[in-house]
Write an enzyme that holds these catalytic residues in place. Sequence first.
Site, short mmCIF file in Angstrom:
data_model
loop_
_atom_site.label_atom_id
_atom_site.label_comp_id
_atom_site.label_asym_id
_atom_site.label_seq_id
_atom_site.Cartn_x
_atom_site.Cartn_y
_atom_site.Cartn_z
N ASP A 27 10.40 -1.53 12.40
CA ASP A 27 10.42 -1.78 13.85
C ASP A 27 11.13 -3.08 14.21
O ASP A 27 11.37 -3.35 15.38
CB ASP A 27 8.99 -1.84 14.37
N HIS A 41 3.24 -4.67 6.46
CA HIS A 41 3.04 -3.22 6.36
C HIS A 41 1.88 -2.96 5.43
O HIS A 41 1.72 -3.68 4.44
CB HIS A 41 4.32 -2.54 5.82
N1 CMC Z 1 1.90 -11.74 11.30
C1 CMC Z 1 1.06 -12.66 10.77
N2 CMC Z 1 0.12 -12.40 9.85
C2 CMC Z 1 0.04 -11.12 9.42
C3 CMC Z 1 0.89 -10.10 9.91
C4 CMC Z 1 1.84 -10.46 10.88
N3 CMC Z 1 2.67 -9.53 11.38
N4 CMC Z 1 0.58 -8.93 9.31
C5 CMC Z 1 -0.43 -9.20 8.47
N5 CMC Z 1 -0.75 -10.52 8.52
C6 CMC Z 1 -1.76 -11.20 7.71
C7 CMC Z 1 -3.16 -10.89 8.22
O1 CMC Z 1 -3.61 -11.84 9.16
C8 CMC Z 1 -3.98 -10.90 6.95
O2 CMC Z 1 -4.24 -12.23 6.62
P1 CMC Z 1 -5.63 -12.62 5.85
O3 CMC Z 1 -5.59 -11.91 4.55
O4 CMC Z 1 -5.55 -14.10 5.74
O5 CMC Z 1 -6.73 -12.13 6.74
C9 CMC Z 1 -3.02 -10.35 5.89
O6 CMC Z 1 -1.69 -10.64 6.39
C10 CMC Z 1 -3.15 -8.85 5.66
O7 CMC Z 1 -3.09 -8.20 6.92
P2 CMC Z 1 -3.94 -6.92 7.30
O8 CMC Z 1 -4.04 -6.82 8.79
O9 CMC Z 1 -5.21 -6.91 6.52
O10 CMC Z 1 -2.97 -5.78 6.75
P3 CMC Z 1 -2.97 -4.28 7.20
O11 CMC Z 1 -2.39 -3.54 6.06
O12 CMC Z 1 -4.29 -3.86 7.71
O13 CMC Z 1 -1.95 -4.29 8.46
C11 CMC Z 1 -0.05 -4.06 9.82
C12 CMC Z 1 -0.67 -3.82 8.42
C13 CMC Z 1 1.31 -3.40 9.87
C14 CMC Z 1 -0.95 -3.42 10.89
C15 CMC Z 1 0.07 -5.58 10.06
O14 CMC Z 1 0.93 -6.16 9.10
C16 CMC Z 1 0.54 -5.92 11.47
O15 CMC Z 1 -0.28 -5.98 12.40
N6 CMC Z 1 1.90 -6.12 11.67
C17 CMC Z 1 2.45 -6.31 12.98
C18 CMC Z 1 2.61 -4.98 13.70
C19 CMC Z 1 3.75 -4.16 13.14
O16 CMC Z 1 4.85 -4.65 12.95
N7 CMC Z 1 3.49 -2.86 12.95
C20 CMC Z 1 4.50 -1.90 12.49
C21 CMC Z 1 4.18 -1.34 11.15
S1 CMC Z 1 5.59 -0.47 10.44
C22 CMC Z 1 5.84 0.92 11.43
C23 CMC Z 1 4.70 1.83 11.48
O17 CMC Z 1 4.13 2.20 10.46
O18 CMC Z 1 4.37 2.25 12.59
#
Ligand code: CMC
Length: 428
Positions: free
Chosen positions: A363, A305
């Site tokens: 989720d 998140h």
């Molecule tokens: N699985 C594997 N690696 C992950 C994941 C994951 N679900 N989420 C983040 N990472 C890693 C990512 O690769 C990155 O690694 P590095 O620093 O080595 O590049 C690090 O963690 C930080 O990730 P980010 O993408 O920079 O973080 P963000 O804040 O931009 O993304 C997120 C947040 C929710 C989009 C992301 O965690 C994700 O894609 N999760 C899966 C989708 C999901 O479950 N979404 C629902 C969110 S909660 C409900 C809502 O708000 O709608």
Amino acid sequence: MAKSVSLTVGDNSYDFPVLGGSTGPDVVDIRKFYAETGMFTYDPGFTSTGSCESAITYIDGDKGMLLHRGYPIDDLAKNCNFEEVAYLLLNGELPNKEDKETFEHDITYHTMLHEQIHNFYSGFRRDAHPMAIMCGVVGAFSAFYHDSLDITNPDHRRISSYRLIAKMPTIAAWAYKYSLGQPFIYPRNDLGYAENFLYMMYATPCEDYEVNPTLARAMDRILILHADHEQNASTSTVRLAGSSGANPFACIAAGIASLWGPAHGGANEAVLNMLKEIGDVSRIDEYVKKAKDKNDPFRLMGFGHRVYKNYDPRATILSETCKEVLDELGVKDNPLLDIAVALEKLALEDEYFIEKKLYPNVDFYSGIIFQAMGIPVTMFTALFALARTTGWIAQWNEMIEDPQQKIGRPRQLFTGQTERPYLPLGKR
Ligand code: CMC
């Protein structure tokens, strides 16, 4: 003494005030940044940017804390119904007995859709995604409810807000009925909000249908848990759309579009698809490896998140609700739940997930509950939209009432071609 931040660029020094909220990190007020420095700030993804002042929802991501108007989410989920939480988000206080009854009555008496909206549904293919239908029908509301479109009139805003909250379950349930080719079921004024939704989803005109109270309570709780979440992508979309003075129906349609993506509300659908793809507990290792592989775009859906760097408090409540629903339905073996539980355990013990503070989010469990209730996977995000409409409309109202509100208009770091002479067709 008032705090400020100094910035030195070459020989010039600039001071910017630091503003403090009632809790949470202070913010640097950079409203005069461009006028004073001639530079823009750069923050794609808004990871360090506060876009507005708000008094509705507070999240402490490190503590895993979520408060609506000061009340912890678990207290609200355990003790209130969805209508009380909607009232709280809109008005700032929990309703007393009389306010609760009046609000519930007002919402109940706005649940029917304009009869001509039927025609809208028949314009969609039967296999249309419910989110496509929600987006279209909600956007079309501005063509149906002309009497509540003056956004400067608080009464119009209130009626539009009630209409949106009240009609959303009907729109969502009808999207489902349309996909089945079954007749639309009209709302019933003797049922509560979550009950009415389940009734419109599962009743048919051919026989009586009684809503299971445990499932209605679980649905109510899920709606509460999804009701608002401060300035996430869809809420920010609603605010940005509304900042131009667009009507609330158009703004909420924009929010629905933003929520649809798999990184946001579409994740609940993506979680279930992922669990099905994993298929067996024995393959979890393989998928965790894929999620950790930098060269593989696969991510564990339902994990991570932007704000929570701890357990999402909504996920904790949902994992309990999940057990209650499965017990009620007598589901002894649910292979997807087995995979989810084993996956959660493995990920929580894995160095990669620990180091990056990736925990299950809201989720992760909602899809399993929906599936057990017989809700089809494509409806999952529609349910999220249904619940989040309350938060969107509360945030939209707050923005309209904010005297500092301006049209949202970010700037850019331009990296394209600079000015050059026009090339006639024959010379390109
Ligand atoms: N699985 C594997 N690696 C992950 C994941 C994951 N679900 N989420 C983040 N990472 C890693 C990512 O690769 C990155 O690694 P590095 O620093 O080595 O590049 C690090 O963690 C930080 O990730 P980010 O993408 O920079 O973080 P963000 O804040 O931009 O993304 C997120 C947040 C929710 C989009 C992301 O965690 C994700 O894609 N999760 C899966 C989708 C999901 O479950 N979404 C629902 C969110 S909660 C409900 C809502 O708000 O709608």
